[in-house]
Design an enzyme around this catalytic site. Structure first.
Site, short mmCIF file in Angstrom:
data_model
loop_
_atom_site.label_atom_id
_atom_site.label_comp_id
_atom_site.label_asym_id
_atom_site.label_seq_id
_atom_site.Cartn_x
_atom_site.Cartn_y
_atom_site.Cartn_z
N LEU A 573 -12.60 12.28 20.81
CA LEU A 573 -11.44 11.39 20.72
C LEU A 573 -10.96 10.94 22.10
O LEU A 573 -10.50 9.83 22.27
CB LEU A 573 -10.29 12.09 19.98
N PHE A 578 -8.78 17.92 32.88
CA PHE A 578 -8.97 19.34 32.63
C PHE A 578 -9.71 19.64 31.34
O PHE A 578 -10.07 20.77 31.09
CB PHE A 578 -7.61 20.05 32.61
N ASP A 716 5.74 8.80 25.37
CA ASP A 716 4.63 7.89 25.07
C ASP A 716 4.59 7.59 23.57
O ASP A 716 3.52 7.58 22.97
CB ASP A 716 3.30 8.49 25.54
#
Length: 860
Positions: A573, A578, A716
């Site tokens: 996805l 990291f 967001d």
């Protein structure tokens, strides 16, 4: 950071050597720090009228520096109406200055001196000083209210100067200290003054218009002499001269204009004086063309050139093509045919009754000189006056040689830039040889840890601030009342090791200090405990004040260890610095879940899940953050928030397993559907009813209501971060930023993270404030997406830079801001909710509880 400075510096040289650079100045873009805080302005270029001591000398008057005793302080107490004390900056060349910043003396708590008000004087030659006035004629600028905040003020109008003086002003006797910065860019036109007839008044019963140059800084009697003004302020007039870019001014303000009745010779003569002899390529004149009002650009222009003492005998003539079809204002470009001159005198002939100009700019190369010759006098102070030797024009043969040299230099600079960039890449490859390269520039940008977005637990508007030393970091338009919030010193609290976590993966977080920004109103420096962690995909940053440490205290929530062998990979996805996010099927997941979580899937069928996976080569801090993220996520329990299901932490790579919904994200889901109606029937497309749209929006509001009750700020919120299940079930997630599919939704700022500016509130973009109120703003944009079936990106008609400029209009609140339009399917009642989410004042925006209640009332 040094490498970035090297690249910026080389790029500037490259642009300079390319010759005829664009001189059209945009005040909204020309907002870079000029070197007080960055150190590019040398100590010897900073002077003052006096100093209290050697440790408070002028060189310590640098914004955001604490060297010496922490600021410039004059020798004596400043008295009311006294303008004897000043801090002076020499920029070494002409600059276009749009913004100034000031700060007092804090000195780690031992100082408390600042200037509540100040004036600015500026000079282009070091001898004639001009007092700055705003567009309403006011000279005094509001300064600081305490000793530590940075206050930025727009200069409206901007100034063109080499020397600038800050002069503290008080209404009573007091000690003052100042730290300052100038923002702008280099004045490439080189124009130091223009002389022209004074602008005139158009008498009309409907709209008497005044075309005077209201900000001209020279002498104005019958004509304007030895100054600069509206023709060089970077603001182009509107198509309709009765309106203006500036709020609450008179008709005609943007233009300087004349009528042919006042000029028997049928032309207006304007003389332009420059800093040195230049090789002129073009002149651009911005003209109004409302021909229905008998206003046109010029019929012809005749330009005379003076390179030394005398004017050239042969002038240059140019006649533009007249346009009586399009009344829009426009630039007329005059080819100056590479004439060498230090002064140009142009006669603009009338094409109709009126002629209106708003901007005149020049493109030129600086004339090149022999090593034995010097440029002509420029009006600079005697100690830096060049010798008065003659100059020679460059002939055609020399020009060819010059072009060849410039091309060679450009190629060398390009090679140097490539080497610098390659060295940075090579160093990163050596440091992390085992880490595979990311797929594209967006995912690479996600490695920036400073300003990224996800659920952010936040009291008031606490955010983590990215320190940037970049000389070319732009300060965007902020308006006259912008205050930078106070800085506080914070500690990173220790993270208690869970008894259920294996010893091999549990590590206590170490103490560290982090600079943060808090909301306006903090009276002084404070100290608070902050947990700050970076998500594995670069999309999560949690900031948890000590006041809400209950989320990390008390009995741990049990999260089961899940067998990796039962995870089946389906699709990647997203990806970050990291780690990665994978879509997987988990077999037998029902056996590992507690009773409170129910799956609508038979036990013998696999469950669709999202797996966040930490890379095995991640450092110690990233591993600690990953464990903290697990602990926080385990406490989020709401039907409209993605849940943490299980973990894999007994061996590498560490994984957390969260819910995923079979219909994917809401953006893709809605873009594949159509509203109910005849069009959908004809196209045989799947449909979603208006009631179901409201139902999905209400679920998003419900999830955000839950997050806001915990003081979490998402930062967001958008349809790309909402997942869709059966029967239009919605759950809020945070995968959007790490997906290449949505790279166009994020704007990358140099030295900072990628930002979803089209969903962000004005205060988040301009002031760096993220609160529940800024999430409400983003919800309004998300609601707009839903009602448009995600067929269009917000503000699709605007570029990213125009979106940022539009936020400045929201801040100024002068009724020029652009709102997202009402969608076709959107009733007035729902559009009113959107508009309430976009109110300028954060306190006037509705809460998520109010929004949720209103959306529920709209459903049948």
């Amino acid at each position: 950071m040094k490498h970035l400075w090297d690249v910026h510096f080389l790029l500037l040289i490259l642009l300079y050597l390319l010759g005829a650079v664009t001189s059209q100045v945009n005040p909204g873009v020309c907002r870079y720090p000029l070197g007080m805080s960055g150190g590019q302005i040398q100590d010897e270029d900073i002077s003052a009228s006096s100093q209290w001591s050697e440790s408070t000398a002028a060189r310590y008057g640098r914004l955001d520096f604490e060297e010496g005793d922490g600021a410039w302080c004059p020798e004596i107490t400043v008295e009311p109406d006294s303008l004897k004390e000043f801090l002076q900056i020499d920029l070494r060349s002409l600059h276009f200055i749009t913004l100034v910043g000031t700060q007092g003396r804090h000195a780690g708590g031992i100082g408390n001196e600042f200037s509540q008000m100040y004036k600015i004087k500026y000079s282009r030659d070091g001898s004639r000083w001009i007092s700055w006035r705003n567009r309403q004629g006011k000279q005094v600028i509001e300064g600081n209210r305490n000793a530590y905040d940075i206050v930025l003020k727009d200069l409206e109008p901007p100034v063109i100067a080499r020397f600038v003086r800050f002069m503290p002003v008080t209404d009573h006797s007091m000690n003052v200290c100042m730290r300052v910065e100038l923002y702008g860019c280099e004045w490439l036109d080189g124009l130091v003054s223009y002389n022209a007839p004074a602008g005139e008044q158009m008498s009309s019963p409907d709209y008497p218009a005044y075309f005077n140059d209201s900000v001209y800084d020279g002498a104005v009697i019958h004509s304007m002499t030895e100054g600069l003004g509206q023709l060089t302020d970077g603001v182009c007039g509107l198509d309709d001269f009765t309106h203006s870019h500036v709020y609450n001014v008179w008709p005609g303000y943007d233009y300087v204009g004349w009528t042919n009745e006042s000029f028997p010779s049928a032309y207006v003569e304007i003389m332009f004086e420059f800093d040195r002899i230049r090789n002129f390529t073009t002149m651009k004149v911005h003209c109004n063309n409302m021909y229905a009002q008998h206003i046109k650009g010029f019929r012809q222009v005749v330009c005379h050139f003076r390179s030394e003492a005398d004017w050239e005998a042969t002038p240059l003539a140019f006649s533009p093509v007249e346009d009586e079809k399009n009344p829009s204002a426009r630039f007329i470009t005059v080819n100056l045919a590479n004439h060498m001159a230090s002064a140009i005198k142009c006669q603009f002939y009338f094409a109709d009754a009126w002629m209106l100009f708003s901007e005149i700019t020049f493109q030129s190369d600086t004339a090149m000189y022999n090593t034995t010759l010097a440029p002509p006098k420029t009006g600079l102070p005697p100690n830096i006056q060049p010798e008065d030797d003659p100059t020679h024009k460059i002939d055609d043969s020399n020009t060819r040689i010059l072009i060849g040299c410039l091309v060679a230099i450009i190629l060398i600079l390009v090679v140097i830039i490539v080497i610098i960039l390659w060295r940075q890449v090579w160093q990163k490859m050596l440091e992390k040889a085992s880490r595979r390269m990311l797929d594209d520039e967006l995912t690479a940008s996600l490695s920036i840890q400073s300003e990224t977005f996800a659920y952010n637990h936040n009291q008031s508007s606490t955010i983590i601030e990215q320190e940037s030393n970049s000389t070319y970091e732009r300060i965007f338009p902020l308006g006259p009342d912008y205050q930078e919030p106070s800085r506080i010193i914070c500690k990173l609290p220790e993270f208690a090791q869970s008894s259920e976590e294996p010893a091999s993966t549990s590590t206590a977080a170490s103490k560290s200090t982090t600079t943060t920004v808090i909301q306006d109103g903090a009276p002084h420096y404070a100290e608070a405990d902050i947990v700050n962690l970076q998500g594995v995909t670069g999309s999560n940053t949690y900031a948890i004040p000590a006041l809400a440490m209950d989320l990390l205290s008390g009995k741990d929530v049990a999260v089961e260890e899940f067998p990796r062998k039962l995870l089946t990979f389906k699709e990647k996805l997203g990806e970050g610095q990291f780690g990665e996010v994978h879509l997987c099927e988990a077999g037998g997941m029902q056996e590992f879940m507690n009773k409170e979580f129910l799956f609508d899937i038979p036990e013998d069928q696999p469950v669709l899940v999202a797996v966040k996976m930490l890379r095995s080569d991640a450092d110690k801090n990233a591993r600690n953050d990953f464990l903290k993220e697990i602990k926080i996520m385990s406490r989020l329990k709401d039907p409209n928030i993605i849940r943490l299901l299980a973990v894999c932490i007994y061996s590498d790579p560490l994984c957390m397993i969260t819910e995923y919904m079979e219909n994917g994200d809401l953006n893709q889901f809605l873009s594949r559907h159509e509203p109910e109606g005849q069009l959908a029937l004809l196209s045989n497309a799947p449909t979603v009813s208006f009631n179901n749209l409201c139902y999905m929006a209400a679920q998003i509001a419900s999830g955000m209501k839950y997050l806001s009750s915990l003081n979490f700020v998402h930062r967001d919120l958008a349809t790309r971060n909402c997942l869709v299940g059966k029967n239009y079930t919605i759950k809020i997630a945070d995968f959007g930023m790490s997906r290449n599919l949505y790279s166009g939704d994020y704007y990358r700022i140099q030295g900072r993270a990628v930002l979803p500016i089209r969903w962000m509130s004005w205060e988040s973009i301009l002031l760096g404030k993220f609160t529940t109120a800024s999430d409400v703003w983003a919800f309004g944009v998300t609601l707009w997406e839903i009602l448009n079936f995600c067929k269009e990106q917000p503000y699709s008609q605007l570029t990213d830079e125009q979106v940022i400029e539009n936020t400045g209009e929201f801040f100024r609140d002068q009724k020029r801001q652009i709102y997202l339009p009402q969608p076709v399917l959107c009733p007035d009642s729902l559009y009113k909710i959107m508009l309430s989410c976009w109110r300028r004042n954060t306190k006037e925006r509705p809460s998520f509880q109010e929004i949720h209640r209103a959306l529920l009332e709209m459903q049948p």
